[in-house]
Design an enzyme around this catalytic site. Structure first.
Site, PDB file in Angstrom:
ATOM      1  N   GLU A 159      26.712  79.981 -66.631  1.00 44.56           N
ATOM      2  CA  GLU A 159      27.371  79.666 -67.892  1.00 44.56           C
ATOM      3  C   GLU A 159      28.722  80.368 -68.073  1.00 44.56           C
ATOM      4  O   GLU A 159      28.877  81.222 -68.958  1.00 44.56           O
ATOM      5  CB  GLU A 159      26.441  79.991 -69.070  1.00 44.56           C
ATOM      6  CG  GLU A 159      25.136  79.218 -69.028  1.00 44.56           C
ATOM      7  CD  GLU A 159      24.282  79.375 -70.287  1.00 44.56           C
ATOM      8  OE1 GLU A 159      24.625  80.176 -71.168  1.00 44.56           O
ATOM      9  OE2 GLU A 159      23.267  78.657 -70.394  1.00 44.56           O
ATOM     10  N   GLU A 342      18.072  75.809 -66.587  1.00 43.60           N
ATOM     11  CA  GLU A 342      17.454  76.466 -67.745  1.00 43.60           C
ATOM     12  C   GLU A 342      17.163  75.414 -68.796  1.00 43.60           C
ATOM     13  O   GLU A 342      18.013  74.567 -69.088  1.00 43.60           O
ATOM     14  CB  GLU A 342      18.390  77.488 -68.420  1.00 43.60           C
ATOM     15  CG  GLU A 342      18.580  78.762 -67.681  1.00 43.60           C
ATOM     16  CD  GLU A 342      19.521  79.731 -68.415  1.00 43.60           C
ATOM     17  OE1 GLU A 342      19.627  79.658 -69.667  1.00 43.60           O
ATOM     18  OE2 GLU A 342      20.148  80.539 -67.718  1.00 43.60           O
TER      19      GLU A 342
END
Ligand code: FCB
Length: 435
Positions: A159, A342
């Site tokens: 991220e 995720e």
């Protein structure tokens, strides 16, 4: 493509390991020590103590029957100052983790950078300076030369939007800077680090993990703001990685533009983290929205308006968003394998079964519906190869400290003892049924 979906779980070093083994400080240690930075005043110094409880975690994974485990390497554990030779003791921990996974038939899926920059590199300027990307490539090489004989699939970064824009735009993540220029520089150097890192790991199957969201204007008035949010949240990474350009919302910079040919095509696979859509509408009465507008420089005044049902993170639950983001990437980069690296939810975990374990039917429903969404995207032609639940364990949830529980295994805050929740048993049964 006809293979069944690989199923796994995910964690990250700072969130679970603790500082055991003499781990050197990262920017998250420094940031967490700042009064008010972490909601409950906690930090990751012990976390789930996975450094000392490696075998327990491995046995929990074996009990699930997962195909893969995504974890991250702590850069300061491997290279305490972020430069120079690697610490053999730090590498040894990951070597034992990898061996323990392989012994149990589980594929290791390490991420090199899940936000814990060695503090000395921050002192030298951090991600806003180019040299940090070069340091990352050295670190990637050291990790790969130690583990590459047993690990094939690597992620460089987790991220990068969070590292750049929560870390340097809104400042709610380490290093806690609020400066849009620094945030855009960080974004570029993170992408450069990914590309240089991938190049430093010859023979590896190297991808990068992005958190993608459908971005939806609440009304036509907010279409422009939503476009900017979408460009910074999604487009910046996808355009750079797959088209070798930056969207309009990114300020022009000739030095950065010169790196784009290197960044284009540098991801052999893409990890997609998905939790929720973002609804862009009027600024909120109290001026607050999470993430706030400083995390999207140039988008102007707006607020985010999640619609119920919400998780305890106040994130809207919408499984169709996962399908949408997967199909979006597949349309841009049809040949790039996708992993949902995720997906998961924080819930209150207030109900217990007679045996004392958490009865998290809400989390089971969330996971089930999102797994089905990933399967739909796959059936529609997106090359989705895996689905990993965030998270194996309740852990240190960044600025929220230990107030948010995402685990399918409960971790006692006082003793760190692990106890599987109903969702753990559901996932184990789901995996068994798919075999
Ligand atoms: C993601 C992070 C992960 C975890 C989940 C809830 O943004 O990658 O570490 O905190 O959110």
């Amino acid at each position: 493509m006809n293979d069944r979906l690989l199923i796994g779980t995910a964690t990250a070093a700072y969130q679970v390991e603790g500082a055991g083994g003499g781990r050197a400080p990262s920017i998250w240690d420094t940031f967490a020590a700042r009064p008010g930075a972490i909601l409950d005043g906690s930090d990751g110094s012990v976390a789930c103590d996975s450094y000392h409880r490696l075998d327990e975690d491995l046995d929990l994974l074996a009990g699930l029957g997962v195909d893969a485990y995504r974890f991250s390497l702590s850069w300061p554990r491997v290279q305490p100052t972020g430069r120079g030779s690697a610490d053999p003791a730090g590498l040894d921990y990951y070597s034992r983790l990898v061996d323990g996974l392989l012994d149990r038939g589980i594929a290791p899926m390490p991420t090199l950078y899940h936000w814990d920059l060695p503090q000395p590199l921050q002192d030298a300027g951090g991600w806003p300076v180019r040299d940090t990307a070069l340091r990352f490539a050295d670190y990637a090489q050291a990790a790969h030369s130690a583990l590459g004989d047993r690990v094939t699939r690597w992620a460089t970064l987790n991220e990068p939007w969070c590292a750049a824009f929560l870390g340097h735009g809104s400042g709610v993540h380490a290093p806690g800077i609020r400066d849009a220029t620094a945030a855009f520089r960080a974004a570029h150097h993170l992408l450069l680090a990914h590309a240089l890192g991938a190049r430093a790991m010859p023979g590896a199957d190297t991808g990068v993990v992005c958190n993608l969201y459908p971005v939806l204007p609440e009304s036509p008035e907010f279409a422009a703001a939503a476009r900017t949010v979408d460009e910074i949240q999604n487009g910046l990474w996808l355009d750079a990685l797959f088209a070798g350009r930056y969207p309009e919302a990114v300020p022009r910079d000739d030095a950065h533009a010169a790196d784009l040919p290197l960044i284009r095509g540098s991801a052999a696979w893409l990890g997609v983290n998905y939790y929720t859509p973002l609804r862009v509408g009027p600024a909120l009465p109290d001026g607050r929205s999470v993430p706030d507008q400083r995390a999207y420089p140039g988008a102007g005044d707006f607020g985010l308006h999640p619609r119920g049902p919400l998780t305890t993170m106040a994130w809207e639950v919408d499984a169709t968003g996962l399908e949408q983001v997967l199909l979006r990437v597949a349309a841009i980069a049809p040949d790039v394998p996708l992993y949902v690296t995720e997906n998961g939810a924080a819930y209150p975990d207030a109900r217990r079964l007679p045996d004392g374990s958490v009865d998290d039917q809400d989390r089971i429903a969330y996971l089930r519906s999102h797994l089905a969404a990933a399967e739909r995207a796959r059936a529609a032609g997106a090359p989705v190869r895996g689905y990993l639940v965030w998270s194996l364990l309740d852990n240190f949830e960044w600025a929220y400290g230990y107030t948010q529980t995402f685990g399918i295994v409960e971790v006692d805050p006082a003793t760190r003892d692990r106890r599987p929740k109903a969702s753990y048993r559901w996932l184990a049964a789901e995996i068994a049924a798919r075999r």
